[in-house]
Scaffold this motif. Structure first.
Motif, PDB file in Angstrom:
ATOM      1  N   GLY A  69     -30.941  21.982 -37.804  1.00 24.50           N
ATOM      2  CA  GLY A  69     -30.467  21.361 -39.036  1.00 24.50           C
ATOM      3  C   GLY A  69     -31.556  20.542 -39.709  1.00 24.50           C
ATOM      4  N   MET A 114     -29.643  18.145 -40.960  1.00 27.28           N
ATOM      5  CA  MET A 114     -30.179  18.529 -42.265  1.00 27.28           C
ATOM      6  C   MET A 114     -30.228  17.322 -43.200  1.00 27.28           C
ATOM      7  SD  MET A 114     -28.888  21.508 -44.901  1.00 27.28           S
ATOM      8  CE  MET A 114     -27.449  20.610 -45.464  1.00 27.28           C
ATOM      9  N   LEU A 142     -25.401  29.660 -38.391  1.00 27.95           N
ATOM     10  CA  LEU A 142     -24.225  28.855 -38.708  1.00 27.95           C
ATOM     11  C   LEU A 142     -22.931  29.554 -38.304  1.00 27.95           C
ATOM     12  CD1 LEU A 142     -25.148  27.443 -42.248  1.00 27.95           C
ATOM     13  CD2 LEU A 142     -25.237  26.266 -40.060  1.00 27.95           C
ATOM     14  N   ASP A 172     -29.126  20.091 -33.770  1.00 30.70           N
ATOM     15  CA  ASP A 172     -29.663  18.976 -34.547  1.00 30.70           C
ATOM     16  C   ASP A 172     -31.068  19.288 -35.049  1.00 30.70           C
ATOM     17  OD1 ASP A 172     -29.658  16.201 -35.499  1.00 30.70           O
ATOM     18  OD2 ASP A 172     -31.126  15.863 -33.925  1.00 30.70           O
ATOM     19  N   PHE A 215     -25.072  19.989 -37.395  1.00 31.35           N
ATOM     20  CA  PHE A 215     -26.112  20.692 -38.145  1.00 31.35           C
ATOM     21  C   PHE A 215     -26.333  20.021 -39.502  1.00 31.35           C
ATOM     22  CE2 PHE A 215     -27.107  23.655 -41.537  1.00 31.35           C
ATOM     23  CZ  PHE A 215     -28.281  24.228 -41.089  1.00 31.35           C
ATOM     24  N   THR A 216     -25.240  19.739 -40.213  1.00 31.22           N
ATOM     25  CA  THR A 216     -25.380  19.076 -41.516  1.00 31.22           C
ATOM     26  C   THR A 216     -25.934  17.663 -41.351  1.00 31.22           C
ATOM     27  OG1 THR A 216     -23.083  18.278 -41.483  1.00 31.22           O
ATOM     28  CG2 THR A 216     -23.498  20.426 -42.505  1.00 31.22           C
TER      29      THR A 216
END
Length: 693
Positions: free
Chosen positions: A650, A529, A514, A647, A525-526
């Motif tokens: 995440g 996730m 991160l 991606d 990323f989030t």
């Protein structure tokens, strides 16, 4: 699209999406079958798949020169790897750990990674590699175009598996059907005439060989396999050894032909308490229970099994012998009780240990409340869990205490009978512990339940067991499954392990990753996730409330996959990437909070369509952000590869975090709040108001 090479490359991308999703779903079911339906296995499978895919995507950034012929050869290799990894799982599992034994977390994780990584790594490598090859033909071709083609293939693969393969085909024929189109597409792109013919033929030979070898790969180490069947609900096998016949479901022994002691105790400990048991509900069977029930001459016995094939095999192999009045019900027992208001004199639960979310739902506060409503005056509920006559481990004591406290909320009298296993007798009237005397007065003959009761279940042992109960133990619920938390703790402590090392290393690696991300990448990323975390939440919630995720996991994954390209297609048509990234983050937070509220307030009342619509909407919002992030960072090949990698990583974090940690320890609501919090941090960081890295 006039260029035939470009068309062939896109066909490979779509065919790879079809093949990879079918393989992923086949692998999930295979690991569930090999590891006795343990749902955190799904999280480990997805985590390994996504991390390996992310590594493969990163490796593709180092490619200096991409060629169509090499893409074809890699596609042939991918098609041949699929059956090889399934065979590796089946052959190595009993060889390394023993047949039917439980396996620790770290051993399970390493085994999962070793058997899955090659295929997943290559899948991750092929997506950006395909983009590099196509850009040699059309320089301005966008990464979003490849992403959409891959997602179209993913959706088609999920639909193929859900509506066709899971119903009509076993695992190896499923892989054959899914990978032949990839082999044919790769053949059209091969560098020369020989590879165009030899490549698809080699793939066909490998896949047909795997189909032929499939029954042999499932043969038990002892005895012989007399029946093998894949159903929408799981894998059923029947083993015979000497005169013993045993029925297995997902590798777990469910019923045996020579186990009268278990059948006697579960039936007679309960039914001797009822003066005239007229109507009985039997939830699953260990074998021989109907014969014991017949001794009481009940007018009706509703024998409920989720899988219709289970009842058929019980009768076919003489594990159960129905009599007049037995009504075989092919349904989920919890939903059956909700939909039918018939009153029962006795409810007997003959299920395995509550070690999975599917089984735990029959040991929760809402289920005990439902059973209490369906019992007649003087009726009784009986079930058993693992234990011992003289000594309990700390985890066993906590499990029994939680079950006792949960049942005690709905039954005035809950008595425990010590032994292996420990039996729970729950009713509103007092429980008479003179079971041999009651059996004698009822004229019921038994081999074990009566003659050996006084020697095994002494008053001293009963008092010692009930004195060991922790009256402050948490209640076991649906949204907060305390027994699942204990099951995770047991999974580690049983093998002398701790989750600390794994989680610490994972957290350190994640923080390092991160720290190297820009603002748009952090948001993406989030997003990955959140997309995978919500998928895990929906899978576990579906399992808790509807109880048959093994049958419906393909459908749930498919609708989540369908949302991604739908959102991406819409996202590539809009501008103002910065503003819209912020707006969709806010929308995702609202959707997550709405999902949590619906699960809390309605729970059992939510139909299956709710989970599918929720998965599609949340995935569409996540997919919408992919083209926005690409336009924010620029659409160079290196940026596209980096976006795909971020991606995937995440998504891997979401799978592991939710499936193996948050949901078992914090429950559904705790997991969704963490996901919403992660989205909020990404939103604030993109806005430039808060920068934790």
């Amino acid at each position: 699209m006039k260029n035939p090479t470009k068309r062939a490359i896109l066909h490979i991308v779509i065919a790879t999406g079809v093949a990879s999703v079918v393989t992923q779903l086949v692998l999930m079911r295979e690991f569930l079958a090999q590891f006795q339906g343990n749902e955190p296995i799904v999280a480990l499978v997805l985590f390994t798949w996504l991390v390996a895919g992310g590594i493969g995507t990163r490796l593709a950034r180092r490619v200096l020169s991409a060629h169509a012929g090499q893409l074809a050869r890699l596609s042939f290799l991918l098609a041949m790897l699929a059956p090889a990894q399934i065979m590796a799982v089946r052959l190595l599992r009993p060889m390394l750990f023993g047949a039917g034994t439980s396996v620790g977390f770290y051993a399970t994780f390493l085994f999962t990674a070793a058997t899955m990584a090659p295929y997943a790594l290559l899948v991750g490598y092929l997506l950006p590699y395909s983009l590099y090859v196509i850009r040699r033909i059309e320089t301005g071709y966008t990464g979003v175009g490849i992403y959409l083609a891959d997602n179209i293939g993913d959706v088609c693969g999920g639909a193929l598996f859900t509506f066709v393969l899971v119903v009509w085909a076993d695992p190896m024929p499923s892989l054959l059907v899914a990978h032949l189109p990839l082999a044919m597409a790769a053949g059209r792109l091969a560098a020369n005439r020989w590879e165009q013919l030899a490549g698809p033929l080699e793939v066909l030979c490998v896949l047909l060989g795997a189909v032929w070898f499939e029954p042999l790969s499932l043969a038990p180490t002892g005895g012989r396999l007399v029946h093998y069947e894949e159903t929408p609900h799981g894998r059923l096998t029947v083993h015979q050894s000497s005169e013993q016949t045993t029925l297995f479901a997902n590798g777990r022994p469910m019923a045996a032909s020579h186990d009268p002691m278990t059948a006697e105790r579960l039936v007679h400990y309960a039914l001797c308490q009822v003066s005239t048991p007229r109507r009985v509900l039997l939830i699953a069977s260990r074998g021989g229970m109907l014969a014991q029930l017949q001794k009481y001459h009940p007018a009706a016995v509703d024998y409920v099994e989720l899988d219709p094939a289970m009842i058929r095999l019980m009768y076919t192999y003489d594990l159960e012998h129905p009599f007049e009045g037995v009504h075989a019900v092919e349904a989920d027992a919890r939903i059956w009780l909700m939909q039918h208001t018939a009153a029962y004199d006795a409810v007997l639960i003959s299920l395995p240990e509550p070690e999975t979310f599917q089984l735990n739902r029959f040991y929760t506060d809402p289920f005990f409340a439902l059973v209490a409503q369906r019992l007649t005056h003087g009726g009784i509920l009986c079930f058993s869990v693992e234990g011992a006559a003289n000594y309990l481990t700390r985890a066993q004591r906590q499990i029994i205490s939680s079950l006792w406290k949960t049942a005690r909320r709905h039954f005035a009298h809950v008595r425990l009978l010590p032994g292996e296993p420990i039996f729970f007798l729950c009713r509103q009237e007092p429980v008479d512990l003179d079971i041999p005397g009651r059996l004698a007065r009822a004229g019921v003959d038994t081999l074990y339940a009566g003659p050996y009761f006084s020697g095994e279940v002494t008053r001293e042992r009963i008092d010692r067991l009930e004195a060991a109960l922790d009256r402050n133990a948490p209640v076991n619920g649906d949204m907060h499954p305390y027994l699942m938390q204990l099951a995770m703790v047991q999974w580690f402590t049983k093998f002398g392990n701790s989750p600390g090392w794994f989680m610490s290393l994972a957290a350190a690696a994640l923080l390092f990753f991160l720290a190297r991300l820009g603002r748009a990448e952090f948001v993406l990323f989030t997003t990955g996730m959140t997309a995978m975390g919500i998928q895990m939440v929906l899978i576990f919630a579906f399992q808790i409330y509807l109880g048959y995720i093994y049958a419906k996991i393909g459908m749930l994954v498919t609708v989540c996959l369908a949302g991604l390209p739908a959102g991406a297609w819409w996202g590539r048509r809009v501008k103002k990437a910065h503003v819209l990234l912020l707006a969709t983050d806010g929308m995702l937070i609202i959707l997550i909070i709405g999902l949590t509220a619906a699960l809390h307030l309605v729970g059992d009342g939510l139909p299956g369509i709710f989970y599918y619509v929720s998965g599609f909407m949340l995935s569409a919002a996540c997919g919408f952000q992919i083209p926005l992030a690409l336009s924010f960072m620029g659409d160079a090949p290196e940026a596209a590869a980096r976006i795909f990698s971020v991606d995937l990583v995440g998504a891997a974090a979401g799978a592991l975090l939710c499936g193996a940690l948050l949901i078992p320890y914090l429950g559904i609501s705790g997991a969704t709040l963490v996901l919403a919090g992660g989205k909020l941090v990404g939103m604030l960081r993109l806005a430039g108001r808060y920068a934790p890295f």
